[in-house]
Design a protein around this motif. Sequence first.
Motif: not given
Lengths: 142, 388
Positions: A69-70, A89-90, A100, B140, B144, B155, B158-159, B261-262
């Motif tokens: 998604t991103s 990334a998402l 994530v 979360w 990463f 993050l 970008q969408h 993000y949710y």
Amino acid sequence: MSNETTPIRPDPVFTPDAAFFWEGVTRGELLGQRCSDCMKITHPPRPMCPVCHSIKRETVKLSGRGIVTSWVIPRHPAPIGFAEAPIVALIELEEGIRMVSNVIDVAPDAMKNGIAVEVRYAPTKGGKAVPVFAPAKGGARE
Amino acid sequence: MSKFAAIAGIGQTEFSKASGRSELQLAAEASKAALDDAGIDPADVDGMITFTIDNSDEIGLTRCLGVKDLGYTARIPGGGAASVATIHQAAAAINSGACEVVLVWRAMNERSQYRFGQPMAPPSGGVVNIAGNGTGSLLWCMPFGAQTPASWGALATQHYMNTYGVTNGDLGYVSVAQRKHAATNPLAWFYGKPITLEDHQASKWIIEPVLRLLDCCQESDGGVAIVVTSLERAKDLKRKPIRIVSSAQSIPAEVEVISNYYHADLNVMPEAQGVAKRLYQRSGLTPKDMQLAMIYDAFTPQVLYQLEAFGFCDQGEAKDFIKGGNIEVGGGLPVNTNGGLIGEAYIHGMNNITEAVRQLRGTASNQVAKMTNALVSCGMAGAILSNS
């Protein structure tokens, strides 16, 4: 990524309400939290269902399939615990939740939104693991 | 007749990269300056409000100021996303009768004492306390490689950029406009240092393909304080009162601070939409009634989201709205006329509130002509301030 190298990736932080997620991943299972009463799958996990307010919950095995998604690449400062800048990334899973993660096996130049991915597991320095995602067999899905 | 609260005084320290003194001292100096500006004896403060991630203590600050009897305190969750919520809660406390003189402050050595924008080493073992941060980033994102505020924000962004075809080059227009404002604001760290779009594009990637160095706010040492009291009392004080016309918070379902993000649609900032709806409903005003917008600009894309959420342009059109000098002094909607958090200093949004006050008093370095109303937003909270 060679399997011989010692993992340097940071360990996940375990909290009482999310321990099941990381324990599952460390066993090689991608688990979500589902409400035992209304069946709503919730991520990030939490101790009460936000829909029906039940505190009865169960873990459910997730498909491990989703789409990007991103995504971004943290260039500066370099993240702690990575030999090369990761693709962060998402991922939107088939179950309708986002998480994530990292995308692996894709060159930064080839990275784009909408790539179909499936789960893999990457070890962390303390002997745990995190879910990461690689392109799904069959490639991009529009 | 409605009861109103008003901003009666503002104060600050210098903004630097090495203050050379404790955070508590910065808080005390900024507070004393704001109380002097208002003409209120520090002993008479009876309310204190700040927001999470401030290391100074309410009780420590009362000891510095010689406060006689503090009757109300609040510390709001969300870090910088709560900066304008201080004004909202100060107004609520005053209008309810809980207290009469509220001191709001923020003071940090986030450049010299620690580095706010550096990767955080994930904690190992033990209980992790993230209460008040309003973000699940530690849990979360850390493993990463998303370990900085820039990475968490980018993050989600970008969408949005992918959806509307926004490029990093487009974002440069925000940086250039704000650095132009900072260049003529002697309070700004980047005073006398404007940049060009070429400079922006030549700056290094922080988070590819979203943020370059010149898209990011600063790490700053400094303190800012604001004194709020009733409009009635403020009218008898030294300065012309700046009325809090309306104020609001909004934390919609599934929204987080920065690791956001949710929620359902990543193309929008639902918290800013919620703030906008409440501010306009409560005031009866519209975007066209604002002569200035002070918008939380930790990173350039946050300005675009909020311009859309507050109805200054349509969804997806902020990338064009910011061009052609439209957000500069003299343009259609001057934005962040002090240089913002990018150009002036990053005091977690508080210095964007004090700039709105200066503009409404008519004492800003980059004064906007014919000021009546200013919008101040930090995403999860906002206020409309007026000099009438």
